[in-house]
Design a protein around this motif. Sequence first.
Motif, PDB file in Angstrom:
ATOM      1  N   GLU A 231       0.814  -1.210   0.000  1.00 31.10           N
ATOM      2  CA  GLU A 231       0.000   0.000   0.000  1.00 31.10           C
ATOM      3  C   GLU A 231       0.854   1.270   0.000  1.00 31.10           C
ATOM      4  O   GLU A 231       0.485   2.284  -0.593  1.00 31.10           O
ATOM      5  N   ALA A 232       2.008   1.204   0.651  1.00 26.86           N
ATOM      6  CA  ALA A 232       2.898   2.359   0.726  1.00 26.86           C
ATOM      7  C   ALA A 232       3.770   2.517  -0.513  1.00 26.86           C
ATOM      8  O   ALA A 232       4.515   3.495  -0.633  1.00 26.86           O
ATOM      9  N   GLY A 233       3.701   1.535  -1.421  1.00 27.54           N
ATOM     10  CA  GLY A 233       4.507   1.600  -2.632  1.00 27.54           C
ATOM     11  C   GLY A 233       5.841   0.898  -2.522  1.00 27.54           C
ATOM     12  O   GLY A 233       6.675   0.998  -3.427  1.00 27.54           O
ATOM     13  N   ASP A 234       6.058   0.174  -1.433  1.00 23.14           N
ATOM     14  CA  ASP A 234       7.320  -0.535  -1.243  1.00 23.14           C
ATOM     15  C   ASP A 234       7.296  -1.881  -1.962  1.00 23.14           C
ATOM     16  O   ASP A 234       6.271  -2.574  -1.998  1.00 23.14           O
TER      17      ASP A 234
ATOM     18  N   GLY B  15       4.465   0.120 -11.105  1.00 21.71           N
ATOM     19  CA  GLY B  15       4.227  -0.240  -9.713  1.00 21.71           C
ATOM     20  C   GLY B  15       2.765  -0.618  -9.545  1.00 21.71           C
ATOM     21  O   GLY B  15       1.877   0.232  -9.711  1.00 21.71           O
ATOM     22  N   TYR B  16       2.506  -1.890  -9.254  1.00 24.73           N
ATOM     23  CA  TYR B  16       1.138  -2.405  -9.124  1.00 24.73           C
ATOM     24  C   TYR B  16       0.868  -2.679  -7.651  1.00 24.73           C
ATOM     25  O   TYR B  16       1.523  -3.523  -7.042  1.00 24.73           O
ATOM     26  N   ARG B  17      -0.082  -1.956  -7.075  1.00 23.29           N
ATOM     27  CA  ARG B  17      -0.329  -2.071  -5.633  1.00 23.29           C
ATOM     28  C   ARG B  17      -1.155  -3.304  -5.289  1.00 23.29           C
ATOM     29  O   ARG B  17      -2.176  -3.578  -5.905  1.00 23.29           O
ATOM     30  N   ARG B  18      -0.705  -4.001  -4.276  1.00 21.19           N
ATOM     31  CA  ARG B  18      -1.478  -5.079  -3.675  1.00 21.19           C
ATOM     32  C   ARG B  18      -1.899  -4.597  -2.292  1.00 21.19           C
ATOM     33  O   ARG B  18      -1.073  -4.459  -1.390  1.00 21.19           O
ATOM     34  N   TYR B  19      -3.178  -4.323  -2.127  1.00 17.08           N
ATOM     35  CA  TYR B  19      -3.660  -3.817  -0.845  1.00 17.08           C
ATOM     36  C   TYR B  19      -5.125  -4.167  -0.681  1.00 17.08           C
ATOM     37  O   TYR B  19      -5.827  -4.451  -1.654  1.00 17.08           O
TER      38      TYR B  19
ATOM     39  N   ARG C 213      -9.054  -7.584  -5.642  1.00 17.37           N
ATOM     40  CA  ARG C 213      -9.290  -8.325  -4.404  1.00 17.37           C
ATOM     41  C   ARG C 213     -10.708  -8.904  -4.363  1.00 17.37           C
ATOM     42  O   ARG C 213     -11.007  -9.731  -3.517  1.00 17.37           O
ATOM     43  N   ASN C 214     -11.581  -8.437  -5.228  1.00 15.87           N
ATOM     44  CA  ASN C 214     -12.933  -8.977  -5.279  1.00 15.87           C
ATOM     45  C   ASN C 214     -12.863 -10.307  -6.006  1.00 15.87           C
ATOM     46  O   ASN C 214     -13.105 -10.412  -7.198  1.00 15.87           O
ATOM     47  N   THR C 215     -12.530 -11.342  -5.244  1.00 14.02           N
ATOM     48  CA  THR C 215     -12.187 -12.623  -5.850  1.00 14.02           C
ATOM     49  C   THR C 215     -13.351 -13.275  -6.582  1.00 14.02           C
ATOM     50  O   THR C 215     -13.148 -13.947  -7.596  1.00 14.02           O
ATOM     51  N   GLN C 216     -14.542 -13.125  -6.076  1.00 12.10           N
ATOM     52  CA  GLN C 216     -15.677 -13.774  -6.715  1.00 12.10           C
ATOM     53  C   GLN C 216     -15.980 -13.142  -8.069  1.00 12.10           C
ATOM     54  O   GLN C 216     -16.223 -13.845  -9.062  1.00 12.10           O
ATOM     55  N   THR C 217     -15.953 -11.811  -8.109  1.00 14.01           N
ATOM     56  CA  THR C 217     -16.185 -11.124  -9.378  1.00 14.01           C
ATOM     57  C   THR C 217     -15.081 -11.440 -10.369  1.00 14.01           C
ATOM     58  O   THR C 217     -15.326 -11.671 -11.564  1.00 14.01           O
ATOM     59  N   GLN C 218     -13.844 -11.464  -9.880  1.00  8.68           N
ATOM     60  CA  GLN C 218     -12.715 -11.757 -10.753  1.00  8.68           C
ATOM     61  C   GLN C 218     -12.845 -13.134 -11.382  1.00  8.68           C
ATOM     62  O   GLN C 218     -12.647 -13.311 -12.583  1.00  8.68           O
ATOM     63  N   ALA C 219     -13.189 -14.128 -10.552  1.00  7.40           N
ATOM     64  CA  ALA C 219     -13.332 -15.490 -11.066  1.00  7.40           C
ATOM     65  C   ALA C 219     -14.452 -15.564 -12.099  1.00  7.40           C
ATOM     66  O   ALA C 219     -14.286 -16.154 -13.179  1.00  7.40           O
ATOM     67  N   LYS C 220     -15.574 -14.958 -11.779  1.00  6.95           N
ATOM     68  CA  LYS C 220     -16.720 -14.983 -12.692  1.00  6.95           C
ATOM     69  C   LYS C 220     -16.376 -14.331 -14.024  1.00  6.95           C
ATOM     70  O   LYS C 220     -16.687 -14.873 -15.098  1.00  6.95           O
TER      71      LYS C 220
ATOM     72  N   VAL D 236       5.047 -18.935  -5.056  1.00 10.29           N
ATOM     73  CA  VAL D 236       6.415 -18.455  -5.262  1.00 10.29           C
ATOM     74  C   VAL D 236       6.418 -17.246  -6.194  1.00 10.29           C
ATOM     75  O   VAL D 236       7.116 -16.247  -5.952  1.00 10.29           O
ATOM     76  N   GLN D 237       5.639 -17.316  -7.268  1.00  4.19           N
ATOM     77  CA  GLN D 237       5.593 -16.220  -8.227  1.00  4.19           C
ATOM     78  C   GLN D 237       5.119 -14.923  -7.582  1.00  4.19           C
ATOM     79  O   GLN D 237       5.502 -13.829  -8.016  1.00  4.19           O
ATOM     80  N   ASN D 238       4.305 -15.032  -6.543  1.00  3.00           N
ATOM     81  CA  ASN D 238       3.762 -13.847  -5.875  1.00  3.00           C
ATOM     82  C   ASN D 238       4.411 -13.588  -4.523  1.00  3.00           C
ATOM     83  O   ASN D 238       3.929 -12.762  -3.757  1.00  3.00           O
ATOM     84  N   ARG D 239       5.523 -14.305  -4.265  1.00  3.25           N
ATOM     85  CA  ARG D 239       6.259 -14.185  -3.008  1.00  3.25           C
ATOM     86  C   ARG D 239       5.323 -14.313  -1.806  1.00  3.25           C
ATOM     87  O   ARG D 239       5.296 -13.492  -0.894  1.00  3.25           O
TER      88      ARG D 239
END
Length: 314
Positions: free
Chosen positions: A119-122, A197-201, A207-214, A292-295
Amino acid sequence: MSVIIPVYNCDRFLGEAIDSVLIQTYQDYEIIVIDDGSTDQTCQVLEPYRNKIQYFYQENQGSAVARNLGIKEARGELIAFLDADDFWLLPEKLGEQVNCFEQQPSLGSVHTGWRIVDEAGDKIIDVEPWGDVPNLNLESWLMYKPVKTSGMMIRQDWLEKVGGFDGELRQSHDVDLVLRLALMGCAAAWWRRVAVGYRRYQGNTTRNTQTQAKCLLKVLDKFFSHRDLPASIQQMESQVRYHTLVWIAWYQYYQGFYGEMARFLKRSLEYTPYYKVETISDWVEQFKKFSVQNRLSLDICLLTDLPEWQQLIF
């Protein structure tokens, strides 16, 4: 060159996204910000940039529709996209992608790698997809889907040919777009640098996993419904669906939705090329690889002791 930034309630990151465009060494561009019905402080954040951007507002319809509005308003021959919560890492990003087009006039799109940041960009991890997917063609887009919207640069005329993004897809419309482009013969290439820089937060749309899967499965349904697919691509359907379902299952597991994980793994059995015992072993190996790919750490004992996992085995 047109840079399109869709934004929806992302005021805390928007300024950094715009600043990463303004510092580009390549300066022959316009910035188009599409406000997708934000209710936060987006307008206030944009106030200092008013003489540097074009601003358009629409009622909330999703980022695909917002990007299409940006494409409609764009005057550039080349279109770059940047999500409001992402940012460009390298000041030469635009210029080097433009250079790729100039060196290879047949190219329709140029793509970069990305850095997953918090979230902080690190930095969390750099993703260099060309290691596993050196050539961007219909087969590789379909199998691996190595696309990040904020790293894409596409010729305007190709976007017009395919009709832009599918506005009915709330997510995975970037995957749908590159598949349609490739199916029409659009040549794509890497600029082999980690430039985004792609934020994971907690809270970003993926993060809306159900919508993403659908949406991702809808993209595959839509793609394989084409009647004019080459025979070699038709033959990939089971393999692609299996791989995609296992990835979705891993993502559900990572988010803590163990019932959904089991549901998608069970669906993958319809497409597996292996016997069941071999398939279960492959699930574990795929979960390891994706982690592993996503650490991310993967506790194999926790996974295999889950009641939902046990029910799949017996």
